[in-house]
Design a protein around this motif. Sequence first.
Motif, PDB file in Angstrom:
ATOM      1  N   LEU A 119      -0.128  -6.136 -15.696  1.00  0.00           N
ATOM      2  CA  LEU A 119      -0.679  -5.275 -14.633  1.00  0.00           C
ATOM      3  C   LEU A 119       0.376  -5.485 -13.541  1.00  0.00           C
ATOM      4  CD1 LEU A 119      -3.425  -4.251 -13.578  1.00  0.00           C
ATOM      5  CD2 LEU A 119      -3.995  -6.412 -12.695  1.00  0.00           C
ATOM      6  N   VAL A 120       0.595  -4.355 -12.693  1.00  0.00           N
ATOM      7  CA  VAL A 120       1.586  -4.074 -11.588  1.00  0.00           C
ATOM      8  C   VAL A 120       1.142  -3.670 -10.584  1.00  0.00           C
ATOM      9  CG1 VAL A 120       3.947  -3.397 -10.970  1.00  0.00           C
ATOM     10  CG2 VAL A 120       3.509  -3.921 -13.219  1.00  0.00           C
ATOM     11  N   PRO A 121       0.466  -4.197  -9.301  1.00  0.00           N
ATOM     12  CA  PRO A 121      -0.113  -3.776  -8.224  1.00  0.00           C
ATOM     13  C   PRO A 121       0.996  -2.839  -7.650  1.00  0.00           C
ATOM     14  CG  PRO A 121      -0.491  -5.910  -8.319  1.00  0.00           C
ATOM     15  CD  PRO A 121       0.546  -5.820  -9.304  1.00  0.00           C
ATOM     16  N   LEU A 122       0.596  -1.471  -7.093  1.00  0.00           N
ATOM     17  CA  LEU A 122       1.376  -0.594  -6.405  1.00  0.00           C
ATOM     18  C   LEU A 122       1.482  -0.952  -4.909  1.00  0.00           C
ATOM     19  CD1 LEU A 122       0.531   2.568  -8.174  1.00  0.00           C
ATOM     20  CD2 LEU A 122       2.220   1.078  -8.855  1.00  0.00           C
ATOM     21  N   LEU A 123       2.644  -0.813  -4.378  1.00  0.00           N
ATOM     22  CA  LEU A 123       2.863  -1.261  -2.955  1.00  0.00           C
ATOM     23  C   LEU A 123       2.076   0.261  -2.103  1.00  0.00           C
ATOM     24  CD1 LEU A 123       6.627  -2.161  -2.742  1.00  0.00           C
ATOM     25  CD2 LEU A 123       4.294  -3.565  -2.290  1.00  0.00           C
ATOM     26  N   VAL A 124       1.057   0.086  -1.513  1.00  0.00           N
ATOM     27  CA  VAL A 124       0.304   0.934  -0.581  1.00  0.00           C
ATOM     28  C   VAL A 124       0.345   0.605   0.858  1.00  0.00           C
ATOM     29  CG1 VAL A 124      -0.862   1.819  -2.753  1.00  0.00           C
ATOM     30  CG2 VAL A 124      -1.524  -0.240  -0.834  1.00  0.00           C
TER      31      VAL A 124
END
Length: 330
Positions: free
Chosen positions: A209-214
């Motif tokens: 699981l890789v959170p995206l930079l927002v």
Amino acid sequence: MLAGLGLSSVEEDVYQHLVDRGETTTAALRTALDHPPEAITAALAGLARHGLVTTAPDESGSHVVGPPTITLGSMLAARRDELRQVELAVTELAERHRAAASRDLGGLIEIVTGLQPISRRFLQVLESADHQICGFTKTPPIAVGPRDNPAEPVVARRGLRMRTVIEQSYLADPDSTIDIDQSLGRGQEIAIVAELPVSMVIADSAIALVPLLVGPQETPRAVLISSSGLLSPLVTLFEKTWADAYPLRPRAAGEAPVPYADGSPGPARLSSLDAKILDLLLAGLTDRAVANNIGLSLRTVTRRIRHLMDLAGADNRIQLGWRAAQRGWI
């Protein structure tokens, strides 16, 4: 105990009473057991339907049980078959889910949107691990922070290895030292680098699981990856970063002692209980043998040994003996 086979608590009480006596009557059961008469009658009927109890054909009305290895064994076999069918159904549903996800890059990834869905997927990834969990933690965390991270209870409960690389900026938090010491004390492996490219968690090199930079006003999103082709670069990135990172260790000899759980400082000398546990360990006894010798539970002894290792700044039990000698504990 027998609820897993579908028996009610009253049926189990009646059955165990019959097993102990081999044969008895309804009247005797009502006298011996603290259940309403109608509940005992219903329990006997239920046990009969399961084939666990038979009633004598004569006028005595006695109830008899057969050998549990045969009667309960058949119920156990049937339950195993049911669970096998459930397992096959879960496998089929998983395949259907992967097929339905084909709209997302051929089913290789899933886009997860929102804090709650990301947190839920994060925990599901952790629960899916059989061997190890590894990951990066950037500062600030996108969805799950160090203090609300459910990973460590999973590691403690299932004996998984967990390795985490954190950014150096995390140490700016005044409470970070306490968090790190507690994590290291629970067996987590932690290393530090100046900066990380992403946050991520990987379970068994099989799912990530890789959170995206927002931006600050954007809805958090993450990518769930289950493709080996996409996972391999992430695993390689983690291993290379881990090899180059600075590993943190539990407090070693000569440093301030790790405090007790109540906050009091660790002692220069051990308590009589801890000294006894250490003596028995160095004598070659197993944890269970130590517990039996002292009259404590195995869980308590294991926790005290972990506490001794924390006090000594030891990574393993061999180091515990060496550092115990250095500190004059033995």
